[in-house]
Design an enzyme around this catalytic site. Structure first.
Site, short mmCIF file in Angstrom:
data_model
loop_
_atom_site.label_atom_id
_atom_site.label_comp_id
_atom_site.label_asym_id
_atom_site.label_seq_id
_atom_site.Cartn_x
_atom_site.Cartn_y
_atom_site.Cartn_z
N PHE A 13 0.80 -1.25 -0.15
CA PHE A 13 0.17 -0.07 -0.19
C PHE A 13 1.00 1.27 -0.13
O PHE A 13 1.54 1.49 0.91
CB PHE A 13 -1.00 0.08 1.30
CG PHE A 13 -1.76 1.11 1.08
CD1 PHE A 13 -2.95 1.36 0.55
CD2 PHE A 13 -1.47 2.44 1.80
CE1 PHE A 13 -3.87 2.42 0.36
CE2 PHE A 13 -2.12 3.64 1.55
CZ PHE A 13 -3.42 3.57 1.08
N LYS A 58 2.70 11.03 7.11
CA LYS A 58 2.01 10.73 8.54
C LYS A 58 2.59 11.48 9.66
O LYS A 58 2.36 12.78 9.69
CB LYS A 58 1.80 9.23 8.47
CG LYS A 58 0.88 8.63 7.52
CD LYS A 58 0.38 7.54 7.66
CE LYS A 58 -0.63 7.15 6.61
NZ LYS A 58 -0.52 5.77 5.91
N ASP A 66 9.45 2.73 1.67
CA ASP A 66 7.95 3.74 1.80
C ASP A 66 7.98 3.62 3.50
O ASP A 66 7.49 2.46 3.74
CB ASP A 66 6.99 3.22 1.17
CG ASP A 66 5.65 4.03 1.57
OD1 ASP A 66 5.79 4.89 2.62
OD2 ASP A 66 4.82 3.88 0.87
#
Ligand code: PLP
Length: 416
Positions: free
Chosen positions: A150, A267, A238
């Site tokens: 993801f 984030k 990532d």
């Protein structure tokens, strides 16, 4: 859902959820709780009920809700200067760039806003490096990604996904990707042997968060990293979800002792108050992009720059790496003691953990989350049967033990 828009007998929560039901796009399926306040590890709903937040906005709130230092900096900078664009230098961005170099030890930062943009930026950096440094023709260039990944929701990024709910009926997708199974070093070796000269990069999450906190074997990332370098291929980590102390290391890649060629952060870089993302890389990669060849109006805006610096200072000052490591061990130890037919596996690192469940008597992970919500703890299933537990990293032992109590009682009551 019944139409309660004009019904004055319904609760505030029901009325608000109806607004979303009727006027919002249906691109999420939230738990039925409407939040209006947060502090540290807690959030409150509009009726004033308190909950432990065990999702932390998918790890964007590592520093805890409304951290006083981060909010203070946000307010102070908001009064001074919010946005300049990159047409001019800003004091805050210049300082942020130097700060990030010193904090993470990469030559340079390329600031963006959302995680997906950060990933897009990493893919562009890699393709450009492949074109300039490796001489790969543009129509041949390839990036290897992992099954179960993801990386966000833009069209190019969903091209990497093997989950139909991410990519189906959004085509045509972006060419130039090769996908190999995650946690399978032989598959990567074969792909590199097959496409070697045309591959510019391999992109992976050090732990696959959205896939259900899937932790690869020890040493997997290190072997990927070495293999990539044997083939003159960039390794992109990532770390949007795993980075910034979440897994008990500043970057999750440290568990495998590697320094990725490109790191994507997002984030928690925004300290739970703003969308802030970034790519980190060294000169050889970063300087292939020239003025005007990539950018974002808001990328690195003064407000974001100040917030990100404070968010990262808080991580160090409050020892959140160490706390995530210690609390995470306690969490897995205590949860593993729960004896429940629902629980198949407990896994994770630091404070990024999951319980893999199995339905019992027609009850699923969703039902478990609803019951936990009623008892004052918010967590959300991913892929139907996996429940992720990722509280803010500021959680202390007393709070964690109380939360574990709620989780234990929930599983016990579900089978009673
Ligand atoms: C959340 C996430 C993204 C996307 O971030 P957005 O800010 O939602 O665009 C990318 N990669 C990983 C690993 C993530 O967890």
């Amino acid at each position: 859902m019944a139409n309660t828009l004009n019904d004055c007998k319904v609760s505030a929560s029901e009325r608000l959820m109806d607004y979303e039901e009727h006027y919002g796009a249906h691109n999420y399926h939230p738990l039925p709780v409407v939040l209006s306040k947060g502090k540290g590890v807690f959030v409150w709903d509009v009726e004033g009920k308190r909950y432990f937040d065990f999702l932390s906005s998918y790890s964007a709130v590592n520093q805890g809700h409304c951290h006083p230092r981060i909010v203070k900096v946000l307010k102070e900078q908001a009064d001074e200067l919010c946005l300049t664009s990159r047409a001019f230098y800003s004091e805050a961005l210049c300082e942020y760039e130097k700060f990030m170099h010193e904090y993470f030890g990469y030559d340079r930062i390329l600031p963006m806003n959302t995680g997906a943009e950060g990933v897009e930026t990493a893919l562009k950096l890699a393709r450009r490096w492949g074109a300039v440094k490796k001489g790969i023709p543009n129509d041949k260039i390839k990036i290897i990604c992992c099954g179960g990944n993801f990386h966000g929701r833009t069209v190019t990024v969903i091209t990497m996904s093997d989950d139909p709910s991410s990519y189906a009926q959004y085509g045509p997708l972006t060419p130039g990707f090769v996908r190999v199974p995650y946690n399978n070093i032989e598959a990567l070796r074969e792909a590199l042997d097959q496409y070697g000269d045309e591959v510019c990069a391999f992109i992976a999450e050090p732990i696959q968060g959205e896939a259900g906190v899937f932790v690869p074997d020890d040493g997997y990332l290190k072997r990927c990293f070495d293999l990539c370098h044997e083939h003159n291929v960039l390794f992109i980590a990532d770390e949007v979800q795993t980075g910034i102390a979440r897994t008990g290391r500043m970057l999750c890649s440290e568990h495998d002792g590697i320094r990725p060629d490109i790191v994507v952060l997002g984030k928690a870089l925004g300290g739970g108050v703003l969308p802030v993302s970034a790519c980190l890389a060294d000169d050889e990669i970063m300087l292939n992009i020239q003025p005007g060849e990539h950018g974002s109006t808001f990328g690195g805006f003064p407000l974001a720059a100040r917030v990100a610096m404070e968010a990262l200072k808080v991580v160090k000052d409050e020892h959140l790496v160490e706390n995530a490591e210690r609390m995470g061990r306690l969490f897995r130890e205590e949860i593993s003691k729960i004896n429940s037919p629902f629980i198949k596996q407990v896994r994770g690192r630091g404070l990024l953990n999951a319980i893999v469940t199995e339905p019992v008597a027609g009850k699923t992970a969703w039902d478990i989350c609803i019951r936990m919500m009623e008892k004052g703890l918010l967590a959300k299933p991913t892929h139907d049967h996996i429940i992720r537990f990722a509280p803010p990293l500021v959680i202390n032992e007393e709070q964690l033990r109380e939360a574990i109590g709620i989780i234990r009682e929930t599983f016990e009551e579900m089978t009673a």
